[in-house]
Design an enzyme around this catalytic site. Sequence first.
Site, mmCIF file in Angstrom:
data_model
loop_
_atom_site.group_PDB
_atom_site.id
_atom_site.type_symbol
_atom_site.label_atom_id
_atom_site.label_comp_id
_atom_site.label_asym_id
_atom_site.label_seq_id
_atom_site.Cartn_x
_atom_site.Cartn_y
_atom_site.Cartn_z
ATOM 1 N N LYS A 97 0.741 -1.013 -0.029
ATOM 2 C CA LYS A 97 0.045 0.072 -0.092
ATOM 3 C C LYS A 97 0.994 1.256 0.061
ATOM 4 O O LYS A 97 1.684 1.523 0.956
ATOM 5 C CB LYS A 97 -0.995 0.075 1.263
ATOM 6 C CG LYS A 97 -1.706 1.311 1.138
ATOM 7 C CD LYS A 97 -2.532 1.540 2.615
ATOM 8 C CE LYS A 97 -2.783 2.997 2.548
ATOM 9 N NZ LYS A 97 -3.929 3.266 3.831
ATOM 10 N N GLY A 158 -8.295 9.744 8.971
ATOM 11 C CA GLY A 158 -8.780 10.139 10.340
ATOM 12 C C GLY A 158 -9.758 11.027 10.528
ATOM 13 O O GLY A 158 -9.984 11.326 11.740
ATOM 14 N N ALA A 184 -9.649 5.846 3.646
ATOM 15 C CA ALA A 184 -9.479 7.145 4.244
ATOM 16 C C ALA A 184 -10.851 7.909 4.100
ATOM 17 O O ALA A 184 -11.419 8.097 3.073
ATOM 18 C CB ALA A 184 -8.460 8.015 3.769
ATOM 19 N N GLY A 185 -11.050 8.337 5.264
ATOM 20 C CA GLY A 185 -12.265 9.093 5.471
ATOM 21 C C GLY A 185 -13.713 8.357 6.041
ATOM 22 O O GLY A 185 -14.437 9.520 6.512
ATOM 23 N N ALA A 206 -9.617 2.184 9.008
ATOM 24 C CA ALA A 206 -8.856 1.977 10.305
ATOM 25 C C ALA A 206 -9.341 2.781 11.259
ATOM 26 O O ALA A 206 -10.291 2.248 12.294
ATOM 27 C CB ALA A 206 -7.301 2.426 10.032
#
Lengths: 263, 68
Positions: A97, A158, A184-185, A206
């Site tokens: 990644k 995040g 993300a987001g 995450a």
Amino acid sequence: MTEPFVIAGRELHSRLILGTGGFTNHDVLAAALAESAAELCTVALRRLDPAARGSILDVLDAAGVEALPNTAGCFTARDAIVTAELAREAFETDWIKLEVIGDDRTLLPDAVELVAAAEALVDDGFVVLPYTTDDPVLARRLEDVGCAAVMPLGSPIGSGMGICNPYNISIIVEQARVPVVLDAGVGTASDAALALELGCDAVLCASAISRAHDPCAMARAIRLAVEAGVLARSAGRIPRRRYAEGSTSMQGLPLFESSDTAQ
Amino acid sequence: MQVMVNGQQQELRPGATVASVVRSLPGAPEGRGIAVARGGEVIPRSAWQSTKLRDGDQLEVVVAVQGG
């Protein structure tokens, strides 16, 4: 269980890739991992810490989940390339990644360095999964240099702001010949569902899970949302329209004359 | 000779190898999950034993952590 999708010839049955950042400890990670049903999960590389207890690889091995190493923390193509080479050596995988960050406040990707690193790594035999902005042109460039998937952000890492520009994500999906993973987001389950509804093949998530009040419950919620999103996408949503379109027939509507108006 | 290992200066005997440094580090995993770079060049595990360190070398020894 949803239909599998394929990255670089490998069938993936889970459309949720778990990022392991932010979990308070390995036990919480292991429990969330089980609820998420993820098959792939990201790991980072850092200097060996003599005080660290237990390896995250043991957690992943016990769960039967494969590590997807990342280049988190890299700000230049050169650093990202060396980190990817270290990851290949440490984890015996060509998958990476790729993150090349351009700014430490927004953590947005540095497009120029990202494409340079992606091209070099593809040439070196890596299966490159780049974290990118939601710019369709950049996504195409990354695909053109041979990336195995593109991973646009919904909003900054995040931030939990969900998908800020669903139109761009739709364009990326429309034009892509490789899988699209929203990376993300995501802040909560509905954001993940939307990603799949827009046609993304998977979601990488995450903080939404690791920093939730109850990470296990959120892992399950997002897993179900991903499945719901895939189903909704294939079911075909109705078009948006500006005015109402009644679903009940007006035929046979009874008329009630008011006694006031009756003679 | 002086070698920098993960940002810490270490005094090593001449003839020290990458393998001997890795072995000396507490918490280093035995098998998979660890990698070494010297001055930005990755040294494959197969070459750890034969790679002698030089005065002034900078080693980075990395392992998997949570992230991403």
